[in-house]
Motif scaffolding. Structure first.
Motif, PDB file in Angstrom:
ATOM      1  N   VAL A   1       0.843  -1.191   0.000  1.00  0.00           N
ATOM      2  CA  VAL A   1       0.000   0.000   0.000  1.00  0.00           C
ATOM      3  C   VAL A   1       0.881   1.244   0.000  1.00  0.00           C
ATOM      4  O   VAL A   1       1.890   1.310   0.709  1.00  0.00           O
ATOM      5  CB  VAL A   1      -0.965   0.002   1.210  1.00  0.00           C
ATOM      6  CG1 VAL A   1      -0.215  -0.091   2.527  1.00  0.00           C
ATOM      7  CG2 VAL A   1      -1.850   1.235   1.197  1.00  0.00           C
ATOM      8  N   VAL A   2       0.503   2.208  -0.826  1.00  0.00           N
ATOM      9  CA  VAL A   2       1.168   3.513  -0.867  1.00  0.00           C
ATOM     10  C   VAL A   2       0.343   4.477  -0.034  1.00  0.00           C
ATOM     11  O   VAL A   2      -0.881   4.569  -0.202  1.00  0.00           O
ATOM     12  CB  VAL A   2       1.304   4.026  -2.314  1.00  0.00           C
ATOM     13  CG1 VAL A   2       1.872   5.445  -2.337  1.00  0.00           C
ATOM     14  CG2 VAL A   2       2.198   3.088  -3.122  1.00  0.00           C
ATOM     15  N   THR A   3       0.989   5.204   0.858  1.00  0.00           N
ATOM     16  CA  THR A   3       0.297   6.137   1.747  1.00  0.00           C
ATOM     17  C   THR A   3       0.976   7.497   1.708  1.00  0.00           C
ATOM     18  O   THR A   3       2.146   7.627   1.329  1.00  0.00           O
ATOM     19  CB  THR A   3       0.302   5.631   3.196  1.00  0.00           C
ATOM     20  OG1 THR A   3       1.659   5.436   3.632  1.00  0.00           O
ATOM     21  CG2 THR A   3      -0.458   4.329   3.322  1.00  0.00           C
ATOM     22  N   THR A   4       0.218   8.507   2.125  1.00  0.00           N
ATOM     23  CA  THR A   4       0.770   9.847   2.293  1.00  0.00           C
ATOM     24  C   THR A   4       0.438  10.318   3.688  1.00  0.00           C
ATOM     25  O   THR A   4      -0.661  10.051   4.195  1.00  0.00           O
ATOM     26  CB  THR A   4       0.209  10.821   1.238  1.00  0.00           C
ATOM     27  OG1 THR A   4       0.769  12.118   1.434  1.00  0.00           O
ATOM     28  CG2 THR A   4      -1.290  10.919   1.298  1.00  0.00           C
ATOM     29  N   THR A   5       1.374  10.980   4.344  1.00  0.00           N
ATOM     30  CA  THR A   5       1.143  11.389   5.720  1.00  0.00           C
ATOM     31  C   THR A   5       0.017  12.403   5.799  1.00  0.00           C
ATOM     32  O   THR A   5      -0.238  13.145   4.865  1.00  0.00           O
ATOM     33  CB  THR A   5       2.427  12.002   6.318  1.00  0.00           C
ATOM     34  OG1 THR A   5       2.874  13.069   5.472  1.00  0.00           O
ATOM     35  CG2 THR A   5       3.516  10.963   6.452  1.00  0.00           C
ATOM     36  N   GLY A   6      -0.648  12.433   6.956  1.00  0.00           N
ATOM     37  CA  GLY A   6      -1.756  13.360   7.146  1.00  0.00           C
ATOM     38  C   GLY A   6      -3.096  12.661   7.124  1.00  0.00           C
ATOM     39  O   GLY A   6      -3.204  11.466   6.823  1.00  0.00           O
ATOM     40  N   THR A   7      -4.143  13.412   7.423  1.00  0.00           N
ATOM     41  CA  THR A   7      -5.500  12.874   7.471  1.00  0.00           C
ATOM     42  C   THR A   7      -6.073  12.734   6.071  1.00  0.00           C
ATOM     43  O   THR A   7      -5.640  13.436   5.144  1.00  0.00           O
ATOM     44  CB  THR A   7      -6.409  13.784   8.298  1.00  0.00           C
ATOM     45  OG1 THR A   7      -6.476  15.068   7.663  1.00  0.00           O
ATOM     46  CG2 THR A   7      -5.881  13.954   9.716  1.00  0.00           C
ATOM     47  N   PRO A   8      -7.077  11.870   5.890  1.00  0.00           N
ATOM     48  CA  PRO A   8      -7.656  11.698   4.552  1.00  0.00           C
ATOM     49  C   PRO A   8      -8.452  12.902   4.079  1.00  0.00           C
ATOM     50  O   PRO A   8      -8.745  13.015   2.889  1.00  0.00           O
ATOM     51  CB  PRO A   8      -8.551  10.464   4.708  1.00  0.00           C
ATOM     52  CG  PRO A   8      -8.833  10.360   6.164  1.00  0.00           C
ATOM     53  CD  PRO A   8      -7.634  10.903   6.863  1.00  0.00           C
ATOM     54  N   TRP A   9      -8.833  13.809   4.982  1.00  0.00           N
ATOM     55  CA  TRP A   9      -9.594  14.981   4.562  1.00  0.00           C
ATOM     56  C   TRP A   9      -8.719  16.220   4.431  1.00  0.00           C
ATOM     57  O   TRP A   9      -9.210  17.313   4.205  1.00  0.00           O
ATOM     58  CB  TRP A   9     -10.744  15.257   5.540  1.00  0.00           C
ATOM     59  CG  TRP A   9     -10.295  15.501   6.956  1.00  0.00           C
ATOM     60  CD1 TRP A   9      -9.870  16.674   7.508  1.00  0.00           C
ATOM     61  CD2 TRP A   9     -10.237  14.528   7.999  1.00  0.00           C
ATOM     62  NE1 TRP A   9      -9.540  16.491   8.828  1.00  0.00           N
ATOM     63  CE2 TRP A   9      -9.767  15.179   9.162  1.00  0.00           C
ATOM     64  CE3 TRP A   9     -10.550  13.170   8.071  1.00  0.00           C
ATOM     65  CZ2 TRP A   9      -9.593  14.514  10.378  1.00  0.00           C
ATOM     66  CZ3 TRP A   9     -10.370  12.514   9.277  1.00  0.00           C
ATOM     67  CH2 TRP A   9      -9.901  13.178  10.408  1.00  0.00           C
ATOM     68  N   ALA A  10      -7.397  16.077   4.570  1.00  0.00           N
ATOM     69  CA  ALA A  10      -6.497  17.231   4.472  1.00  0.00           C
ATOM     70  C   ALA A  10      -6.575  17.839   3.079  1.00  0.00           C
ATOM     71  O   ALA A  10      -6.607  17.126   2.068  1.00  0.00           O
ATOM     72  CB  ALA A  10      -5.073  16.813   4.787  1.00  0.00           C
TER      73      ALA A  10
ATOM     74  N   THR B   1      -1.669  18.605   0.685  1.00  0.00           N
ATOM     75  CA  THR B   1      -0.793  17.449   0.878  1.00  0.00           C
ATOM     76  C   THR B   1       0.564  17.650   0.210  1.00  0.00           C
ATOM     77  O   THR B   1       1.335  16.711   0.090  1.00  0.00           O
ATOM     78  CB  THR B   1      -1.453  16.185   0.315  1.00  0.00           C
ATOM     79  OG1 THR B   1      -1.668  16.352  -1.103  1.00  0.00           O
ATOM     80  CG2 THR B   1      -2.782  15.898   0.989  1.00  0.00           C
ATOM     81  N   SER B   2       0.858  18.879  -0.214  1.00  0.00           N
ATOM     82  CA  SER B   2       2.036  19.132  -1.029  1.00  0.00           C
ATOM     83  C   SER B   2       3.343  18.861  -0.300  1.00  0.00           C
ATOM     84  O   SER B   2       4.359  18.586  -0.933  1.00  0.00           O
ATOM     85  CB  SER B   2       2.017  20.575  -1.542  1.00  0.00           C
ATOM     86  OG  SER B   2       1.960  21.484  -0.451  1.00  0.00           O
ATOM     87  N   ASN B   3       3.332  18.953   1.042  1.00  0.00           N
ATOM     88  CA  ASN B   3       4.568  18.744   1.794  1.00  0.00           C
ATOM     89  C   ASN B   3       4.573  17.431   2.567  1.00  0.00           C
ATOM     90  O   ASN B   3       5.418  17.229   3.442  1.00  0.00           O
ATOM     91  CB  ASN B   3       4.787  19.912   2.765  1.00  0.00           C
ATOM     92  CG  ASN B   3       5.019  21.220   2.029  1.00  0.00           C
ATOM     93  OD1 ASN B   3       5.719  21.253   1.020  1.00  0.00           O
ATOM     94  ND2 ASN B   3       4.418  22.293   2.515  1.00  0.00           N
ATOM     95  N   ASN B   4       3.645  16.550   2.260  1.00  0.00           N
ATOM     96  CA  ASN B   4       3.580  15.280   2.965  1.00  0.00           C
ATOM     97  C   ASN B   4       4.586  14.283   2.414  1.00  0.00           C
ATOM     98  O   ASN B   4       5.026  14.388   1.256  1.00  0.00           O
ATOM     99  CB  ASN B   4       2.179  14.681   2.862  1.00  0.00           C
ATOM    100  CG  ASN B   4       1.165  15.453   3.665  1.00  0.00           C
ATOM    101  OD1 ASN B   4       1.503  16.378   4.394  1.00  0.00           O
ATOM    102  ND2 ASN B   4      -0.097  15.064   3.545  1.00  0.00           N
ATOM    103  N   ALA B   5       4.927  13.315   3.243  1.00  0.00           N
ATOM    104  CA  ALA B   5       5.776  12.219   2.790  1.00  0.00           C
ATOM    105  C   ALA B   5       4.917  11.150   2.139  1.00  0.00           C
ATOM    106  O   ALA B   5       3.754  10.970   2.486  1.00  0.00           O
ATOM    107  CB  ALA B   5       6.554  11.639   3.965  1.00  0.00           C
TER     108      ALA B   5
END
Length: 817
Positions: free
Chosen positions: A490-499, A502-506
């Motif tokens: 699974v590929v994920t991005t840090t932060g909440t799903p409603w953010a 997301t430009s600075n997330n990992a």
């Protein structure tokens, strides 16, 4: 997780709520507690008795309804909840539960996500646990909603669609994703291509299907239509919505001459007597209609059922349908406060409703006609995460399509699920800690995590729960899931799903492996795929590789080498001149990348943005040095492949990729330019083979006499190119006229402009827009453009138009660009 931004976001200091409550109470005479109670009980009674007629009786669940009764002190006193039918023992148990609760609902910022789930031997034990968990979390406004967070899809989207399994090259190229074998086994001339899918052997829902030499589709009017691909004759039209006012259908699965039609049915209640808001609650049901098309000229409905809840998606694997639904507690009669001072009373009543809930409130049911409703899943196959993820029961249901009847076997989990992955034998859903929608902007979550729940399918058995794992951040859609070796990736991005930002997330990739004891263990992780720029536009699993488009607008394609599942690694990347919206795997370690870019042309008042559709041929045989072999692009064009992967067709025998494009150069004056389909070759390089135009349907006379327009005001209303038709039959509701869009004229307008009218029906007609290509089908070796207005056959070699028929479809529309 951090502390709340507001230490107590539930403080009773909402001025908007105060003003709204004052206005409502000023207009009302009060609602009797017995009225509220009866309204909620009527729905329960319908479900328990299962009478079909009761489905249309006006009932109300009160979800989202403002309910108050003026007390002696002039304040707002909430009516008692449903549950008066509870036994003294049940009431005593409910009171004991309520007395054990804290003053406020559980603070989600202080909840730690865990990977364990529980099951219960019987319904009493299950419901006892659900009452406790639900009462701890329910708020003064109930459980809120999930629409703003749900990433389920019903048609198929690039990020929110399904993702393919990493399969061997031999398997994936024998029958490329999205294809079926030649219909007669005689070669390309007889090839029929199925829906473009991600998992080989797993068919997906769509509104049109090509099987053999027939086209099955839904016409947008509640009918299943079967058409010969050779003559374009509509062999039959079958009404699959017996109650048009409450039902709609939108997607189908086809296996041979068996069709399953999926739709929705809404049950709308009357408002509670005395309720000043006059709110009408609506409960949604999934409908499944089985059609026997053995005789394509006279298909018949063999069964029709409705399932409580909403369709997440459905798949067809070896004649077996795998259905995923989600439902919430529509029966509890939650209330909302009318003043800040009534918040505590609303919380108390909602807690009491949960504490007195029954199995029928939590377990979704299904019903066939007048038969009694029955539970979709037994209580001992309901899995409850040990971290509350919300009141939504997601059910994995399996049943054969060939029998023509609904015979379900199901397993459920109490989680709404943010994303869904469906493979050959595996289904995975993801969910996080439950957060009331009103708190999503009030609270801060720095260490958000997501639970991944995996289920497996075995022929003849109920879906089995394999385990749950925890990953950091949020899943970025179904394409982010895949199977690498024996692990779920699974590929994920840090932060909440409603953010929103997301430009600075990992961006990370995690491999989860079931250990046989109910856990999905993280056996490998590849971190920071995007270099700190966490926007993810598309993901695709190909043989031994994972492709992720990241960075600004997804212009950097990062390759992850997963050829060794025990040691996945971040490999090379390549930067493209535009963003990538869809990856399609090709033989020999290559992939076709469909994307877009834009530039600016002209200057001053003539300055305009010009859109391009692009296709890149990417070679990832060396994962550390991916190379763009060639690029094709077309200006003033847009497509919908990025939002609907079913719009893409790949013809493996001829190495051709085909999809529809829309012209974007029109300036709003005169006739819009024609739209097209694009055919590109992918062997050696990506090259343009043809760009066939989507022609208008053939002209035919008007279906009713044309009325001369002499009144200038009416002429302005109709438009310069509009026409008015007068049909003699007063019962005519619609007319179809190729090249025109016609709408029935209302009685008031007729009375104003035709006061001497003697009867009949008037229609106002305007020129239809240019046909828009929704699909490029290949049926019996013939390419066919499927548009919102036509079917158009193309020569398989030159791709020139050879035949066209008027074939309107409501599901093929204008692209978004």
């Amino acid at each position: 997780m951090n502390e709340p931004v507001n230490p107590d976001p539930r403080d009773d200091d909402d001025p908007v709520l105060s003003a709204a409550g004052a206005r409502l109470r000023a207009r009302m005479s009060g609602i009797a507690p017995s009225t509220v109670e009866a309204a909620a009980l009527r729905r329960r009674s319908r479900r328990m008795t299962g009478l079909a007629a009761a489905a249309l009786v006006a009932v109300v669940a009160l979800a989202g309804v403002v309910v108050a009764q003026r007390g002696d002190d002039g304040g707002a006193e909430l009516a008692v909840p449903a549950g008066s039918d509870a036994s003294p023992q049940e009431r005593a148990s409910a009171e004991a539960l309520l007395s054990s609760l804290d003053a406020q609902p559980v603070d989600p910022t202080k909840v730690k996500l865990v990977s364990t789930v529980s099951t219960f031997a019987d319904c009493d034990a299950l419901i006892g646990d659900l009452r406790r968990v639900g009462a701890e979390h329910v708020g003064s406004r109930g459980f809120g909603g999930y629409d703003s967070v749900m990433r389920f899809e019903e048609v198929g989207y690039a990020i929110d669609g399904d993702v393919g399994v990493a399969r061997s090259a031999a398997d994936s190229m024998a029958t490329s994703p999205g294809t079926t074998a030649p219909a007669s086994g005689t070669g390309a001339d007889e090839t029929t291509l199925g829906t473009n899918v991600q998992v080989v052997g797993v068919d997906e829902l769509d509104d049109v299907k090509a099987v053999g030499k027939k086209i099955y589709d839904l016409d947008g009017k509640g009918n299943l239509r079967i058409t010969s691909s050779e003559s374009f004759e509509v062999l039959s039209t079958l009404d699959v919505t017996p109650n048009d006012d409450l039902m709609s259908v939108s997607q189908i699965l086809v296996d041979g001459d068996r069709v399953a039609v999926f739709g929705t049915e809404n049950e709308i209640s009357d408002p509670v007597e005395g309720d000043p808001s006059a709110t009408q609650s609506s409960t949604s049901y999934l409908t499944v209609t089985f059609v026997d098309a053995t005789d394509a000229s006279a298909p018949t409905i063999s069964d029709r059922v409705r399932v409580e809840g909403r369709l997440v998606s459905a798949r067809l694997v070896d004649g077996e349908i795998r259905l995923v639904t989600t439902s919430d507690m529509a029966d509890l009669g939650f209330v909302m406060p009318t003043t800040p001072t009534s918040v505590a009373k609303a919380l108390e009543q909602n807690r009491r409703s949960v504490a007195l809930s029954t199995a029928a409130d939590w377990i979704p049911d299904w019903q066939r006609g007048d038969e009694a409703a029955q539970p979709l899943v037994p209580c001992d196959r309901v899995h409850v995460p040990d971290t509350f993820a919300g009141v939504a029961m997601t059910s994995m249901v399996t049943f054969p399509i060939g029998t023509g009847t609904f015979d379900p076997t199901a397993t459920s989990i109490l989680a709404p699920g943010d994303t869904l992955y469906a493979g050959l034998d595996t289904v995975a859903i993801s969910s996080g800690v439950w957060v009331d929608p009103i708190d999503r902007d009030r609270l801060t979550f720095d260490d958000w995590q997501t639970a991944i729940h995996e289920f497996s399918f075995v022929d003849g058995e109920a879906p089995a729960y394999d385990g749950t794992g925890i990953v950091d951040g949020s899943t970025v859609g179904q394409f982010a899931f895949g199977e690498v070796g024996d692990s779920l990736s699974v590929v994920t991005t840090t932060g909440t799903p409603w953010a929103q930002d997301t430009s600075n997330n990992a961006v990370d990739l995690t491999l989860l492996t079931a250990n046989g004891d109910g856990d999905l263990t993280a056996t490998a992780t590849v971190e920071d795929l995007a270099g700190g720029k966490g926007e993810v536009a598309a993901v695709r699993y190909v043989e031994g590789r994972v492709l992720v488009s990241t960075g600004l607008f997804g212009r950097v394609v990062q390759v992850v080498d997963v050829s060794d599942p025990t040691a996945p690694r971040k490999a090379g990347n390549v930067t493209l001149p535009g963003d990538v919206t869809y990856f399609h795997p090709l033989p020999d370690d290559r992939a076709l990348l469909v994307g877009r870019r834009s530039d600016t042309v002209g200057s001053g008042d003539e300055k305009r943005s010009r859109s391009w559709v692009q296709a890149h041929l990417l070679d990832v045989s060396d994962p550390d040095a991916p190379q763009v072999v060639s690029t094709w692009e077309r200006p003033w064009s847009a497509d919908q492949v990025g939002s609907d992967h079913h719009a893409f067709t790949y013809w493996p025998d001829r190495n051709l990729a085909m999809w529809g494009i829309q012209d974007t150069q029109w300036e709003g004056s005169g006739e819009a330019p024609a739209n097209h389909a694009v055919v590109v070759g992918t062997e050696g390089s990506v090259s343009e083979v043809a760009v066939p135009v989507a022609n208008k349907p053939n002209e035919v006379p008007a279906p009713c006499p044309e009325v001369p327009i002499t009144d200038p005001e009416l002429q302005d209303m109709v438009g310069r190119n509009g026409k008015v038709l007068h049909c003699g039959d007063a019962g005519t509701k619609t007319v179809e006229w190729p090249r025109w869009q016609c709408y029935k004229v209302d009685e008031g307008t007729v009375a104003r402009y035709a006061p001497d009218d003697t009867g009949g029906t008037y229609f106002m007609c305007n020129p239809a827009g240019q046909p828009v290509v929704s699909r490029v089908l290949v049926v019996g070796g013939t390419p066919i453009l499927y548009t919102d207005q036509t079917l158009e056959a193309l020569d398989p070699q030159s791709f020139a138009s050879t035949r066209i028929a008027y074939h309107p479809s409501a599901y093929a529309g204008t692209y978004m660009y």
